[in-house]
Design a protein around this motif. Sequence first.
Motif, PDB file in Angstrom:
ATOM      1  N   THR A 324      35.155  44.004  49.368  1.00  0.00           N
ATOM      2  CA  THR A 324      36.054  43.853  48.910  1.00  0.00           C
ATOM      3  C   THR A 324      36.866  42.504  50.107  1.00  0.00           C
ATOM      4  O   THR A 324      37.716  41.553  50.615  1.00  0.00           O
ATOM      5  N   ALA A 325      35.416  42.116  51.657  1.00  0.00           N
ATOM      6  CA  ALA A 325      36.339  41.200  52.315  1.00  0.00           C
ATOM      7  C   ALA A 325      36.384  40.048  52.131  1.00  0.00           C
ATOM      8  O   ALA A 325      36.533  38.925  52.713  1.00  0.00           O
ATOM      9  N   GLN A 326      35.444  39.635  51.331  1.00  0.00           N
ATOM     10  CA  GLN A 326      35.197  38.030  50.652  1.00  0.00           C
ATOM     11  C   GLN A 326      35.585  37.827  49.567  1.00  0.00           C
ATOM     12  O   GLN A 326      35.327  37.028  49.103  1.00  0.00           O
ATOM     13  N   GLY A 327      36.469  38.794  48.760  1.00  0.00           N
ATOM     14  CA  GLY A 327      37.203  38.023  47.453  1.00  0.00           C
ATOM     15  C   GLY A 327      38.962  37.628  47.936  1.00  0.00           C
ATOM     16  O   GLY A 327      38.963  37.418  48.564  1.00  0.00           O
ATOM     17  N   VAL A 328      39.293  37.359  46.699  1.00  0.00           N
ATOM     18  CA  VAL A 328      40.525  37.442  46.531  1.00  0.00           C
ATOM     19  C   VAL A 328      41.146  37.649  45.873  1.00  0.00           C
ATOM     20  O   VAL A 328      40.949  38.219  44.925  1.00  0.00           O
ATOM     21  N   ILE A 355      49.931  36.154  49.978  1.00  0.00           N
ATOM     22  CA  ILE A 355      48.577  37.059  49.515  1.00  0.00           C
ATOM     23  C   ILE A 355      47.580  36.157  49.273  1.00  0.00           C
ATOM     24  O   ILE A 355      48.248  34.690  49.212  1.00  0.00           O
ATOM     25  N   THR A 356      45.942  36.509  49.195  1.00  0.00           N
ATOM     26  CA  THR A 356      45.556  35.423  49.171  1.00  0.00           C
ATOM     27  C   THR A 356      44.773  34.688  47.717  1.00  0.00           C
ATOM     28  O   THR A 356      44.776  35.628  46.754  1.00  0.00           O
ATOM     29  N   VAL A 357      44.550  33.481  47.774  1.00  0.00           N
ATOM     30  CA  VAL A 357      45.076  32.511  46.489  1.00  0.00           C
ATOM     31  C   VAL A 357      43.767  31.909  46.213  1.00  0.00           C
ATOM     32  O   VAL A 357      43.279  30.913  47.531  1.00  0.00           O
ATOM     33  N   ASP A 358      42.973  31.262  45.080  1.00  0.00           N
ATOM     34  CA  ASP A 358      42.655  29.835  45.442  1.00  0.00           C
ATOM     35  C   ASP A 358      41.734  29.667  43.566  1.00  0.00           C
ATOM     36  O   ASP A 358      43.012  30.172  42.601  1.00  0.00           O
ATOM     37  N   SER A 375      34.352  36.866  39.303  1.00  0.00           N
ATOM     38  CA  SER A 375      33.077  36.045  41.021  1.00  0.00           C
ATOM     39  C   SER A 375      33.990  36.546  42.282  1.00  0.00           C
ATOM     40  O   SER A 375      33.270  37.355  42.786  1.00  0.00           O
TER      41      SER A 375
END
Lengths: 428, 428
Positions: A324-328, A355-358, A375
């Motif tokens: 969970t620490a590596q996703g967005v 909010i974390t966004v890519d 992914s």
Amino acid sequence: MKALKGFRDFFPGEWAARQYIFETWREVLRRYGFVEYEAPMLESTELYKKKSGDEIVGQLFNFQTRGEEDVSLRPELTPTLARMVIAREADYKKPLKWFSIGRFFRYERPQEGRLREFYALNADIIGDDSAAADAELVAVCIDVLREFGLTEEDFVIRLSSRDGWRGWLRDKGFDDDQVGAILGIVDKIERGKPEKLEEDLAPFKLTLEEIRAFIDQPGDQYFGRTRQVLQNLEQRGLADYCKIDATVVRGLAYYTGLVFEAFSLGKARRAVAGGGRFDDLLSILSDGKMNLPGMGFGMGDVVLGNVLEQTPAAAELLREDVATAQGVEVYLVIADEKHRPEALALAQNLRDAGITVDYPFTPTKVGKQFGAASSLAERAVVIGGEWPRVSVKDLRTREETELDHGVLVDYFAKLREDELVDFLEDED
Amino acid sequence: MKALKGFRDFFPGEWAARQYIFETWREVLRRYGFVEYEAPMLESTELYKKKSGDEIVGQLFNFQTRGEEDVSLRPELTPTLARMVIAREADYKKPLKWFSIGRFFRYERPQEGRLREFYALNADIIGDDSAAADAELVAVCIDVLREFGLTEEDFVIRLSSRDGWRGWLRDKGFDDDQVGAILGIVDKIERGKPEKLEEDLAPFKLTLEEIRAFIDQPGDQYFGRTRQVLQNLEQRGLADYCKIDATVVRGLAYYTGLVFEAFSLGKARRAVAGGGRFDDLLSILSDGKMNLPGMGFGMGDVVLGNVLEQTPAAAELLREDVATAQGVEVYLVIADEKHRPEALALAQNLRDAGITVDYPFTPTKVGKQFGAASSLAERAVVIGGEWPRVSVKDLRTREETELDHGVLVDYFAKLREDELVDFLEDED
């Protein structure tokens, strides 16, 4: 070019596993009201010469600076802590309950569980000499290990007493130097050959049998206080995690009273943490100007990391956290390049709301964007011909919702809040 | 004994201020989908000789180990990052968006804003050569500073281009060495005396006036891409935080394209962060085996810390965070020593539920316990003659509630959840 021997590169997944260890340390120590501090990575070599056992001085990374100071990369934190407490002791109410999470360096041959650069938790209580303080320090050590998912099947705290040993040996007529030498022999009792131990004890007219008899049943006049500590831990409901074991004397010369270690019962039968009381250390380092009792323990990341990997329940917790620490939370799929400027503004709005966004930097086929999204992210927001309407796709359930882009910040904030409240309710 | 010159002891309050900086860095970088990594504190000196400007090599803490390796405390992270990417590039999808928060060392005279040991954020994007990636890196730098409470009144991002400068100077007939030398002079244009600059430029048959004319209006054939980056930032709504300023060339020799710095407009008129593109670096360090474009920026804790202290709104945010980071939620006042065993069990239950708890180790007067509670905690739980009933006292409002001790875990978990939901709703 590689990292130096005994040093580690931490690629993102590996670093997430370290961060999980550090955050767990931090969280449990904070629960106990400990506060965090830090200190330089480099100290005057003099600081270690003044206090430490020879073992550590022989393992220093030490050198002369251009300004001809003799300095060392820190091999441990206790001398620095003592230096800091001596400098500003009057500014703080006693007892101090302080912890630190940092890097340390030892020039020794790298081997299983021992590297030249490692991380360690150090937790100390300064200014209280009670058995209750002893118990508090042991309790926080237990809870740190429990928080990682380790149980009484996986480790045991072995409680012992330098004072107890010293008392017994003094009553037998040994002086301080002899006591030190004998404890050096006792320290090897678990791994040493009996004949060798007998041989080492002979000059003191002691037998291995006598030593073992003391270990089996150390009298109350010597280990009474250790039993008090155990009783306090029982009152907390932590009895299953501890036992008195006089075999433990711990290597460092400056320990005075309680000594203890957390001993792994799994594959790696070794100490994952250890510590004790050092009631004379501040006095020694301040040349007698200050006299505060102290105690602490250390837990390194290398042995602990191995133990967690080898214990299925603990390894599972670690893996979940790392994933969970590596996703967005959100990946923006830009299905129509015409709307890239709006996509950038939307990314900014979502990120401004925490909010974390890519998203892809350059025009990319939609299928490939969904690949990247799957992914990395929990949800995709598809920005295409229907703008200002967008579709939100849950990448696990495949569920799709069509929305106006203007409500997305609220939508994701609400999602997060619901998930948080659900989580808190599950925890209750 | 003190810390070495240029090194810092971080007592708990000071460390909480650093942690606030680190956590803010981490939070904003995560929002942008960057992942964290770390690396050794010590590297082979060769790594720095191969890549860095002379400036850095002259400032290394370097030494020979007992094993006669020539090693250095790391002065920066980019060479290490390049080393790591070269080693495992194939394992990761491009672009890499990686960041790191760590310690660095430079042997230079300590002065305002410069210490021998400092912390820095490093954020890099590897494997994408687009202007969109340039803009993403600048945007995350802006958002980090905004998150600290800094506004467009407090800082500006100055965007420039090494490529643009190089193109202009090449068109004037200068070769690469001359370009490097001239940019070295341009780098001093803001602080240098005009006569000295004229004198330095004379051998190149360039005047300060010509240089200034280029800075005032760098042509589109040179700074067109920089304008694209600015446009991307405008689309995000970040235009107020940036301007094109060709004065900026940044010292490091390995920059190729975009260079930028976040310049503080407050009392400390200096760069709080800086970075740029280094598209040739991986190729140089891998002896041509790999050719990935890259870029990054760094932000140190020392200048940033000073800027935050000097900016009232930012200083206020910092102070609030430091204050809450050091307290506990609950202090147990043991008003009747008879119930100390139950108090220990209660502390354990609350801590098991993730609640931060402190209490006195030894019998202490109730008034003194309330003193400790008020300085540390939000609430006191008084354990006295009414056991199993206890009273919960809100130490700010003085409100008191009497409860059975068995419901305390639920009570505090609920309090925390309500406060969290209130907080989230305020944020919306």
